[in-house]
Motif scaffolding. Structure first.
Motif, PDB file in Angstrom:
ATOM      1  N   GLY A  13       0.779  -1.225   0.000  1.00  0.00           N
ATOM      2  CA  GLY A  13       0.000   0.000   0.000  1.00  0.00           C
ATOM      3  C   GLY A  13       0.812   1.277   0.000  1.00  0.00           C
ATOM      4  O   GLY A  13       0.394   2.280   0.570  1.00  0.00           O
ATOM      5  N   HIS A  14       1.973   1.270  -0.628  1.00  0.00           N
ATOM      6  CA  HIS A  14       2.758   2.516  -0.727  1.00  0.00           C
ATOM      7  C   HIS A  14       2.003   3.577  -1.533  1.00  0.00           C
ATOM      8  O   HIS A  14       2.177   4.767  -1.312  1.00  0.00           O
ATOM      9  CB  HIS A  14       4.120   2.259  -1.371  1.00  0.00           C
ATOM     10  CG  HIS A  14       5.042   1.444  -0.527  1.00  0.00           C
ATOM     11  ND1 HIS A  14       6.100   1.980   0.147  1.00  0.00           N
ATOM     12  CD2 HIS A  14       5.051   0.120  -0.235  1.00  0.00           C
ATOM     13  CE1 HIS A  14       6.742   1.020   0.820  1.00  0.00           C
ATOM     14  NE2 HIS A  14       6.124  -0.120   0.596  1.00  0.00           N
ATOM     15  N   GLY A  15       1.240   3.118  -2.517  1.00  0.00           N
ATOM     16  CA  GLY A  15       0.379   4.054  -3.235  1.00  0.00           C
ATOM     17  C   GLY A  15       1.071   4.864  -4.305  1.00  0.00           C
ATOM     18  O   GLY A  15       0.495   5.791  -4.860  1.00  0.00           O
ATOM     19  N   LYS A  16       2.325   4.550  -4.607  1.00  0.00           N
ATOM     20  CA  LYS A  16       2.996   5.329  -5.641  1.00  0.00           C
ATOM     21  C   LYS A  16       2.430   4.980  -7.010  1.00  0.00           C
ATOM     22  O   LYS A  16       2.423   5.798  -7.920  1.00  0.00           O
ATOM     23  CB  LYS A  16       4.500   5.034  -5.611  1.00  0.00           C
ATOM     24  CG  LYS A  16       5.146   5.542  -4.329  1.00  0.00           C
ATOM     25  CD  LYS A  16       6.565   5.057  -4.167  1.00  0.00           C
ATOM     26  CE  LYS A  16       7.531   5.804  -5.082  1.00  0.00           C
ATOM     27  NZ  LYS A  16       8.929   5.418  -4.773  1.00  0.00           N
TER      28      LYS A  16
ATOM     29  N   MET B 348       2.370   7.438   5.149  1.00  0.00           N
ATOM     30  CA  MET B 348       2.992   7.809   3.870  1.00  0.00           C
ATOM     31  C   MET B 348       2.062   8.515   2.891  1.00  0.00           C
ATOM     32  O   MET B 348       2.480   9.412   2.187  1.00  0.00           O
ATOM     33  CB  MET B 348       3.660   6.604   3.205  1.00  0.00           C
ATOM     34  CG  MET B 348       2.741   5.478   2.855  1.00  0.00           C
ATOM     35  SD  MET B 348       3.550   4.257   1.775  1.00  0.00           S
ATOM     36  CE  MET B 348       5.093   3.992   2.591  1.00  0.00           C
ATOM     37  N   HIS B 349       0.794   8.107   2.860  1.00  0.00           N
ATOM     38  CA  HIS B 349      -0.110   8.790   1.920  1.00  0.00           C
ATOM     39  C   HIS B 349      -0.305  10.245   2.336  1.00  0.00           C
ATOM     40  O   HIS B 349      -0.360  11.150   1.514  1.00  0.00           O
ATOM     41  CB  HIS B 349      -1.460   8.079   1.865  1.00  0.00           C
ATOM     42  CG  HIS B 349      -1.354   6.642   1.460  1.00  0.00           C
ATOM     43  ND1 HIS B 349      -0.864   6.267   0.238  1.00  0.00           N
ATOM     44  CD2 HIS B 349      -1.633   5.502   2.125  1.00  0.00           C
ATOM     45  CE1 HIS B 349      -0.874   4.940   0.168  1.00  0.00           C
ATOM     46  NE2 HIS B 349      -1.319   4.455   1.295  1.00  0.00           N
TER      47      HIS B 349
END
Lengths: 71, 414
Positions: A13-16, B348-349
């Motif tokens: 889930g880093h979302g990059k 992080m988001h």
């Protein structure tokens, strides 16, 4: 034709990826793990292919890859 | 003598640019030339230092072999001597607390907070834009994350200075002198105790209300957990982010070319946030070896300490071509500034949106600034590190993009 694939055992889930490839991926849960929203991508669709390349190159978990898809 | 021998993340050699990066680059070059991605430091009784990207990935992916109990090394003093919540926990206990709060850190939540943060950022800029000369770390980059903690927690923005103070106490003072922060911890305890009845009865969709309302293991969160969850919120918001944002404004203060590029092409800002994270990774991650392991040409023995030096790993040329060059749209960019695997940064988001909004709004209002020729930027080195004082000058009122302006010369009334 190919399709982007998320290895859910690796994705954290880093979302990059969905930031870089909004037409291919989106956040799939509260952890922010990626869900695929695009079907097979044609070799002529340069925009989507380049989104996919960027997403694959950004994933620190190496959870993304291309898979061959039937037309 | 190997440069590993003198490695001390609290006392690295500082170069002429005011940062430890000359030393980091030299250590990295030694590691590559001698093929020693992991080496031994004689500091603190001796510990391993990982500078290799590949090796760090292997370690972070094996939490069953590497405990996070010593994620801070030497250990931070905490109010109850428990390790830091989340970062210092292992296994099921870690996942239990993470699952409990994770909805507060989702991409959707980050997006919603981003819009609120634009207003916060602009209000702060209003406060100093007329001055033309400020320590941007003090008036802005410390205040943005502290106010974000307040926003996230449904807490009063006027208390942001307390969140800065307590975070500073834990990360900069208590680690060297636990006695010196006893008073701060008592103050923090009292702050939580006085408010917890209200926090448990109120409505809202913020972090603190959620912690007060939801059950953990079938019961309301106990007082100690509540205090630790509160401390995690403020430290998680302030500590790393403050250094990261300050370092961004330092770099953009002297790197005119990059600054003007971001002003002209603000669509590059989100990607450049990741490049800043790669180039100036603020955090180190400590691990305690639980099982013997061969890695990077050495053998790690149970009970030994290893520190992952993300700032150096993220400049490993085996993974990052031209690692010391800032490439705003670098791809691939699989850096470890925010960790990897189960311990990846919970916020992080939110951090990405926060950094993006902060830079975007700032360069809209103040497109031209420089490091104050009469001031001296100050680096803080520690478990997390980065610029902590960044005196800058800019045209009072903000000025115009690429205007012919030099520090100390007043702008003609426009």
């Amino acid at each position: 034709m190919k399709i982007i694939s998320v290895d859910s055992s690796r994705c954290q889930g880093h979302g990059k990826c969905y930031a870089l490839a909004p037409d291919l991926l989106e956040p799939g849960d509260d952890l922010g793990r990626a869900a695929v929203i695009s079907g097979p991508i044609d070799a002529s669709d340069a925009a989507k292919l380049s989104q996919g390349e960027a997403a694959i190159g950004a994933c620190p978990e190496m959870a993304l890859s291309w898979k061959d898809a039937e037309a | 003598m190997s440069l590993y021998t003198i490695f001390d993340h609290y006392k690295p050699p500082i170069g002429p640019d005011g940062t430890p990066y000359d030393y980091f680059e030299a250590l990295r070059d030694e590691a590559i030339e001698t093929e020693t991605p992991i080496g031994w430091s004689e500091s603190y009784g001796g510990f391993w230092v990982c500078t290799g990207w590949l090796e760090s990935r292997e370690i972070q992916r094996n939490p069953e072999k590497f405990s996070s109990a010593t994620v801070t090394f030497p250990s931070y003093a905490t109010p109850n001597e428990r390790p830091l919540m989340f970062a210092g926990q292992d296994g099921e206990e870690h996942m239990k607390y993470r699952r409990f709060v994770q909805s507060q850190f989702s991409p959707g939540k980050a997006k919603a907070l981003g819009e609120q943060m634009r207003a916060v950022v602009n209000e702060l800029i209003d406060g100093f834009i007329g001055a033309g000369r400020v320590d941007i770390a003090d008036v802005f980059t410390a205040e943005v994350p502290a106010r974000l903690a307040a926003l996230m927690g449904g807490l009063p923005v006027e208390d942001a200075h307390l969140y800065r103070k307590w975070t500073h106490a834990v990360s900069q003072i208590g680690v060297h002198d636990p006695e010196a922060v006893k008073g701060e911890f008592e103050e923090l305890d009292a702050y939580v105790a006085e408010r917890s009845a209200e926090w448990r009865s109120r409505t809202g969709d913020d972090y603190i209300t959620m912690v007060g309302r939801e059950e953990l293991d079938g019961a309301p969160v106990d007082a100690e957990d509540f205090r630790d969850l509160f401390l995690s919120l403020i430290m998680g918001a302030v500590d790393n982010t403050f250094y990261m944002l300050s370092t961004i404004f330092w770099r953009l203060g002297w790197d005119k070319e990059l600054r003007r590029r971001l002003v002209r092409r603000p669509e590059l800002i989100p990607l450049s946030v990741d490049e800043f994270l790669r180039m100036y990774s603020p955090a180190y991650s400590g691990r305690l070896v639980k099982e013997r392991m061969e890695i990077g040409g050495i053998t790690l023995e149970p009970g030994q300490q290893i520190v992952l030096a993300h700032a150096i790993e993220n400049r490993d040329p085996r993974e990052f071509p031209n690692p010391d060059v800032f490439i705003a749209d670098r791809s691939p960019n699989r850096h470890f500034a925010l960790g990897l695997g189960v311990h990846r940064c919970l916020g992080m988001h939110i951090l990405r949106v926060e950094a993006q909004v902060t830079v975007e709004e700032f360069v809209k209002r103040i497109p031209e600034w420089e490091l104050d020729p009469e001031g001296a930027p100050k680096w803080y080195a520690g478990q997390v590190g980065g610029m902590m004082e960044v005196p800058i000058v800019f045209p009072p009122g903000g000025g115009h993009p690429e205007a012919d302006w030099s520090p100390g010369r007043p702008l003609a009334a426009a």
